[in-house]
Motif scaffolding. Structure first.
Motif, PDB file in Angstrom:
ATOM      1  N   ARG A  34       0.859  -1.186   0.000  1.00  0.00           N
ATOM      2  CA  ARG A  34       0.000   0.000   0.000  1.00  0.00           C
ATOM      3  C   ARG A  34       0.893   1.232   0.000  1.00  0.00           C
ATOM      4  N   SER A  35       0.418   2.287  -0.641  1.00  0.00           N
ATOM      5  CA  SER A  35       1.184   3.528  -0.611  1.00  0.00           C
ATOM      6  C   SER A  35       0.254   4.696  -0.342  1.00  0.00           C
ATOM      7  N   ARG A  36       0.847   5.737   0.224  1.00  0.00           N
ATOM      8  CA  ARG A  36       0.111   6.951   0.514  1.00  0.00           C
ATOM      9  C   ARG A  36       1.096   8.116   0.510  1.00  0.00           C
ATOM     10  N   PRO A  37       0.620   9.322   0.098  1.00  0.00           N
ATOM     11  CA  PRO A  37       1.509  10.479   0.094  1.00  0.00           C
ATOM     12  C   PRO A  37       1.692  11.031   1.505  1.00  0.00           C
ATOM     13  N   MET A  38       2.942  11.357   1.829  1.00  0.00           N
ATOM     14  CA  MET A  38       3.252  11.918   3.147  1.00  0.00           C
ATOM     15  C   MET A  38       4.355  12.960   3.010  1.00  0.00           C
ATOM     16  N   ALA A  39       4.318  13.963   3.868  1.00  0.00           N
ATOM     17  CA  ALA A  39       5.345  15.012   3.872  1.00  0.00           C
ATOM     18  C   ALA A  39       6.631  14.474   4.488  1.00  0.00           C
ATOM     19  N   ALA A  40       7.682  14.485   3.680  1.00  0.00           N
ATOM     20  CA  ALA A  40       8.993  14.004   4.141  1.00  0.00           C
ATOM     21  C   ALA A  40       9.737  15.123   4.846  1.00  0.00           C
ATOM     22  N   ARG A  41      10.409  14.754   5.934  1.00  0.00           N
ATOM     23  CA  ARG A  41      11.236  15.703   6.667  1.00  0.00           C
ATOM     24  C   ARG A  41      12.632  15.097   6.799  1.00  0.00           C
ATOM     25  N   PRO A  42      13.467  15.311   5.773  1.00  0.00           N
ATOM     26  CA  PRO A  42      14.798  14.713   5.798  1.00  0.00           C
ATOM     27  C   PRO A  42      15.707  15.361   6.842  1.00  0.00           C
ATOM     28  N   ALA A  43      16.497  14.544   7.500  1.00  0.00           N
ATOM     29  CA  ALA A  43      17.488  15.017   8.468  1.00  0.00           C
ATOM     30  C   ALA A  43      18.839  14.454   8.030  1.00  0.00           C
ATOM     31  N   ARG A  44      19.463  15.140   7.079  1.00  0.00           N
ATOM     32  CA  ARG A  44      20.684  14.667   6.432  1.00  0.00           C
ATOM     33  C   ARG A  44      21.782  14.345   7.447  1.00  0.00           C
ATOM     34  N   VAL A  45      22.037  15.242   8.381  1.00  0.00           N
ATOM     35  CA  VAL A  45      23.124  15.058   9.338  1.00  0.00           C
ATOM     36  C   VAL A  45      22.916  13.793  10.168  1.00  0.00           C
ATOM     37  N   GLU A  46      21.675  13.513  10.534  1.00  0.00           N
ATOM     38  CA  GLU A  46      21.359  12.325  11.324  1.00  0.00           C
ATOM     39  C   GLU A  46      21.281  11.059  10.467  1.00  0.00           C
ATOM     40  N   GLY A  47      21.011  11.237   9.171  1.00  0.00           N
ATOM     41  CA  GLY A  47      20.875  10.090   8.278  1.00  0.00           C
ATOM     42  C   GLY A  47      19.502   9.450   8.312  1.00  0.00           C
ATOM     43  N   PHE A  48      18.473  10.221   8.690  1.00  0.00           N
ATOM     44  CA  PHE A  48      17.112   9.702   8.767  1.00  0.00           C
ATOM     45  C   PHE A  48      16.153  10.571   7.962  1.00  0.00           C
ATOM     46  N   ILE A  49      15.005   9.999   7.637  1.00  0.00           N
ATOM     47  CA  ILE A  49      13.900  10.740   7.042  1.00  0.00           C
ATOM     48  C   ILE A  49      12.733  10.573   8.003  1.00  0.00           C
ATOM     49  N   TYR A  50      12.156  11.687   8.421  1.00  0.00           N
ATOM     50  CA  TYR A  50      11.068  11.656   9.379  1.00  0.00           C
ATOM     51  C   TYR A  50       9.732  11.976   8.714  1.00  0.00           C
ATOM     52  N   PHE A  51       8.686  11.368   9.250  1.00  0.00           N
ATOM     53  CA  PHE A  51       7.303  11.654   8.873  1.00  0.00           C
ATOM     54  C   PHE A  51       6.503  11.687  10.162  1.00  0.00           C
ATOM     55  N   LEU A  52       5.359  12.345  10.132  1.00  0.00           N
ATOM     56  CA  LEU A  52       4.424  12.262  11.245  1.00  0.00           C
ATOM     57  C   LEU A  52       3.292  11.335  10.833  1.00  0.00           C
ATOM     58  N   THR A  53       2.848  10.512  11.770  1.00  0.00           N
ATOM     59  CA  THR A  53       1.738   9.603  11.498  1.00  0.00           C
ATOM     60  C   THR A  53       0.910   9.452  12.764  1.00  0.00           C
ATOM     61  N   ASP A  54      -0.204   8.784  12.627  1.00  0.00           N
ATOM     62  CA  ASP A  54      -1.094   8.545  13.754  1.00  0.00           C
ATOM     63  C   ASP A  54      -0.815   7.156  14.318  1.00  0.00           C
ATOM     64  N   VAL A  55      -0.794   7.031  15.619  1.00  0.00           N
ATOM     65  CA  VAL A  55      -0.480   5.762  16.275  1.00  0.00           C
ATOM     66  C   VAL A  55      -1.430   4.640  15.831  1.00  0.00           C
ATOM     67  N   ASP A  56      -2.676   4.988  15.500  1.00  0.00           N
ATOM     68  CA  ASP A  56      -3.671   3.985  15.132  1.00  0.00           C
ATOM     69  C   ASP A  56      -3.880   3.839  13.625  1.00  0.00           C
ATOM     70  N   SER A  57      -3.018   4.421  12.827  1.00  0.00           N
ATOM     71  CA  SER A  57      -3.204   4.361  11.373  1.00  0.00           C
ATOM     72  C   SER A  57      -2.874   2.971  10.843  1.00  0.00           C
ATOM     73  N   PRO A  58      -3.483   2.583   9.726  1.00  0.00           N
ATOM     74  CA  PRO A  58      -3.136   1.291   9.117  1.00  0.00           C
ATOM     75  C   PRO A  58      -1.642   1.177   8.821  1.00  0.00           C
ATOM     76  N   LYS A  59      -1.009   2.281   8.382  1.00  0.00           N
ATOM     77  CA  LYS A  59       0.422   2.204   8.065  1.00  0.00           C
ATOM     78  C   LYS A  59       1.243   1.884   9.307  1.00  0.00           C
ATOM     79  N   ALA A  60       0.823   2.410  10.464  1.00  0.00           N
ATOM     80  CA  ALA A  60       1.540   2.109  11.701  1.00  0.00           C
ATOM     81  C   ALA A  60       1.478   0.619  12.005  1.00  0.00           C
ATOM     82  N   GLU A  61       0.314   0.034  11.833  1.00  0.00           N
ATOM     83  CA  GLU A  61       0.160  -1.405  12.054  1.00  0.00           C
ATOM     84  C   GLU A  61       0.993  -2.203  11.053  1.00  0.00           C
TER      85      GLU A  61
END
Length: 165
Positions: A34-61
């Protein structure tokens, strides 16, 4: 700068330039994804890409069941495309949520203190990017390939492996 370092730098530049990623997860019901559009928040120095999501969302499961994830980003205007494969994890990091919160997130939660918000942190493992010419050059190349019967060259394509953590 080595070719690998240059390519990794290019991946981060593309991430910073293209604000929305299609986040692809395994649905947990078999081989479907499954795919869905989400706002990416890259953190180059840390080497991670962050997103915000809901704890109960299908993607979280889905991520709790299988943390392998794919991010697909496209900039049609500039003919730039990026695909990242990595590992995703859910985190309850209230400080990070406040750090990356934007006014657009109010479409999903009243404010950054909403207890349902979770961080989706992606660690990139590999990436592939394509960069083509602008629309006019692409149109000319398409016409030339069509007339000559030759295969069209769509631009540069690079595969990148990130260091394992």
């Amino acid at each position: 700068m080595s070719d690998l370092a240059s390519d990794i730098d290019r991946v981060w530049n593309l991430l910073e330039d293209i604000p929305v990623a299609m986040v692809v997860t395994h649905d947990g019901q078999g081989r479907n994804m499954r795919s869905r559009p989400m706002a990416a928040r890259p953190a180059r120095v840390e080497g991670f890409i962050y997103f915000l999501t809901d704890v109960d969302s299908p993607k979280a499961e889905e991520i709790r069941g299988n943390g392998t994830i794919c991010l697909a980003l496209a900039d049609q205007t500039s003919r730039r495309y990026l695909s990242i494969t990595g590992h995703a994890e859910l985190m309850d990091d209230r400080d990070r949520i406040k750090q990356i919160w934007s006014i657009y997130d109010k479409a999903f939660w009243p404010d950054e203190t909403d207890p349902r918000i979770r961080i989706l942190r992606v660690t990139p493992e590999s990436a592939e990017f394509w960069e083509g010419a602008g629309a006019v050059v692409t149109a000319v190349k398409l016409a030339a390939a069509t007339l000559s019967g030759a295969r069209m060259n769509l631009g540069a394509n690079h595969k990148v492996e990130f260091d394992a953590r």
